[in-house]
Design an enzyme around this catalytic site. Structure first.
Site, PDB file in Angstrom:
ATOM      1  N   THR A  95       0.840  -1.232  -0.059  1.00 22.38           N
ATOM      2  CA  THR A  95      -0.113   0.167  -0.047  1.00 22.38           C
ATOM      3  C   THR A  95       0.826   1.286  -0.001  1.00 22.38           C
ATOM      4  O   THR A  95       0.469   2.313  -0.741  1.00 22.38           O
ATOM      5  CB  THR A  95      -1.119   0.231   1.020  1.00 22.38           C
ATOM      6  OG1 THR A  95      -1.595  -1.014   1.272  1.00 22.38           O
ATOM      7  CG2 THR A  95      -2.013   1.376   1.144  1.00 22.38           C
ATOM      8  N   TYR A 141       4.669 -11.455   4.890  1.00 21.87           N
ATOM      9  CA  TYR A 141       3.587 -10.942   4.111  1.00 21.87           C
ATOM     10  C   TYR A 141       3.391 -11.960   2.975  1.00 21.87           C
ATOM     11  O   TYR A 141       4.183 -11.840   1.968  1.00 21.87           O
ATOM     12  CB  TYR A 141       4.078  -9.635   3.710  1.00 21.87           C
ATOM     13  CG  TYR A 141       3.164  -8.748   2.799  1.00 21.87           C
ATOM     14  CD1 TYR A 141       1.828  -9.105   2.789  1.00 21.87           C
ATOM     15  CD2 TYR A 141       3.643  -7.642   2.256  1.00 21.87           C
ATOM     16  CE1 TYR A 141       0.824  -8.550   2.131  1.00 21.87           C
ATOM     17  CE2 TYR A 141       2.558  -6.780   1.560  1.00 21.87           C
ATOM     18  CZ  TYR A 141       1.284  -7.430   1.474  1.00 21.87           C
ATOM     19  OH  TYR A 141       0.203  -6.629   0.837  1.00 21.87           O
ATOM     20  N   LYS A 176       1.012 -12.086   7.638  1.00 22.21           N
ATOM     21  CA  LYS A 176       0.025 -11.384   7.040  1.00 22.21           C
ATOM     22  C   LYS A 176      -0.643 -12.334   5.855  1.00 22.21           C
ATOM     23  O   LYS A 176      -0.029 -12.521   4.815  1.00 22.21           O
ATOM     24  CB  LYS A 176       0.515 -10.102   6.563  1.00 22.21           C
ATOM     25  CG  LYS A 176      -0.498  -9.222   5.812  1.00 22.21           C
ATOM     26  CD  LYS A 176       0.009  -7.771   5.294  1.00 22.21           C
ATOM     27  CE  LYS A 176      -1.147  -6.883   4.405  1.00 22.21           C
ATOM     28  NZ  LYS A 176      -0.583  -5.973   4.033  1.00 22.21           N
ATOM     29  N   ILE A 214      -3.698  -6.223   9.040  1.00 27.74           N
ATOM     30  CA  ILE A 214      -2.613  -5.199   8.381  1.00 27.74           C
ATOM     31  C   ILE A 214      -3.014  -4.975   7.023  1.00 27.74           C
ATOM     32  O   ILE A 214      -2.914  -5.764   6.096  1.00 27.74           O
ATOM     33  CB  ILE A 214      -1.270  -5.786   8.407  1.00 27.74           C
ATOM     34  CG1 ILE A 214      -0.705  -6.221   9.790  1.00 27.74           C
ATOM     35  CG2 ILE A 214      -0.055  -4.843   7.876  1.00 27.74           C
ATOM     36  CD1 ILE A 214       0.763  -6.821   9.815  1.00 27.74           C
TER      37      ILE A 214
END
Length: 291
Positions: A49, A137, A163, A203
């Site tokens: 992001t 992630y 995540k 997240i």
């Protein structure tokens, strides 16, 4: 490690750029301050992001320094590191450690896929050389970490969580891990469902777009008010539809701009949303009570 207790709502901050695509430090500082004021439980910079894949090590450090400077509540700061080799991850992560971050959010390599053994050695070496808690992630389509692989990776002391984007795999991971590490929701359409499945928070870009609503939902869920949590889910879901298709993260930035949070455009070649897309975004923000 105190960082093992990281949970709750953790927004991945966007990075404002000026007309020359350099970091607009003051605009970044203003938005970081806003996020801290919303009751978030942690904050991350350098993820997808935040356009982390196209930030240099120096730019990532600049962002993290500002995030740390504004961290008056002393909540966990997580450095996103998206690089394509163990060496480059270690280099960026050591820079982040030097300025005081609490944990790392690390993607598996994405240009060359790795075997289970390769991923194990990748995260083991990062943990050993950097010495910070690591959240995996799990977003790289060519190099996804399965629940079976995660069970093996959980043997690495520095890995404290993952995540997870796919909600079905998230539920499987929660079951397989049996509490050995945390799983964070990142399927924005189903964050509420991920909490029900055992996620320790999120997240997620949605937390960046609507931090107060996400914090309110998380607290409702934790307190057992599932009616309120579901009502908030219905408000939040249309916002996700605004940015779940390309161009990402340009659409996330536009949702912030429409709220008066001046974060500019994404770096090229990511395109700006169309006029039609912006009109839809505005309607969804009004529906959620954000404008």
């Amino acid at each position: 490690m105190a960082a093992k207790n990281i949970e709750g709502m953790i927004p991945p901050v966007v990075v404002p750029f000026d007309e020359k695509e350099n970091i607009d430090r003051e605009a970044f500082r203003v938005d970081v301050r806003y996020l801290y004021e919303t009751g978030i439980d942690g904050i991350s910079s350098g993820g997808s992001t935040g356009e982390g894949a196209i930030l240099s090590d120096e730019e990532l450090r600049t962002c993290l320094e500002i995030v740390l400077e504004e961290n008056k509540r002393k909540i966990p700061v997580v450095a996103g590191v998206i690089r394509n080799s163990t060496r480059e991850v270690v280099k960026a992560a050591l820079n982040a450690k030097a300025i005081g971050v609490d944990a790392l959010l690390v993607t598996p390599v994405f240009y060359y896929s790795a075997t289970l053994e390769g991923n194990y050695e990748f995260f083991k070496e990062i943990g050993k050389k950097v010495g910070l808690p690591i959240i995996i992630y799990n977003v790289v389509p060519t190099n996804l970490i399965s629940a079976r692989a995660l069970k093996k990776l959980s043997e690495i002391d520095e890995i404290i969580g993952i995540k997870q984007v796919d909600p079905v795999v998230l539920a499987e991971m929660v079951s397989v891990l049996e509490g050995r590490m945390k799983v964070y929701g990142a399927c924005d359409e189903l964050l509420y469902g991920s909490y029900v499945s055992g996620a320790s928070g999120a997240i997620s870009a949605l937390v960046t777009v609507a931090p107060r609503l996400c914090v309110e939902q998380w607290r409702a869920f934790k307190s057992g008010d599932q009616t309120k949590a579901m009502e908030l889910h219905r408000k939040l879901l249309p916002l996700v539809k605004c940015y779940s298709e390309k161009p990402f993260p340009g659409k996330v930035k536009e949702l912030l701009n429409l709220q008066g949070r001046k974060v500019g455009k994404a770096r090229r070649p990511t395109m700006e949303p169309t006029a039609e897309e912006k009109a839809y975004m505005k309607a969804c923000l009004k529906n959620a009570g954000l404008i």
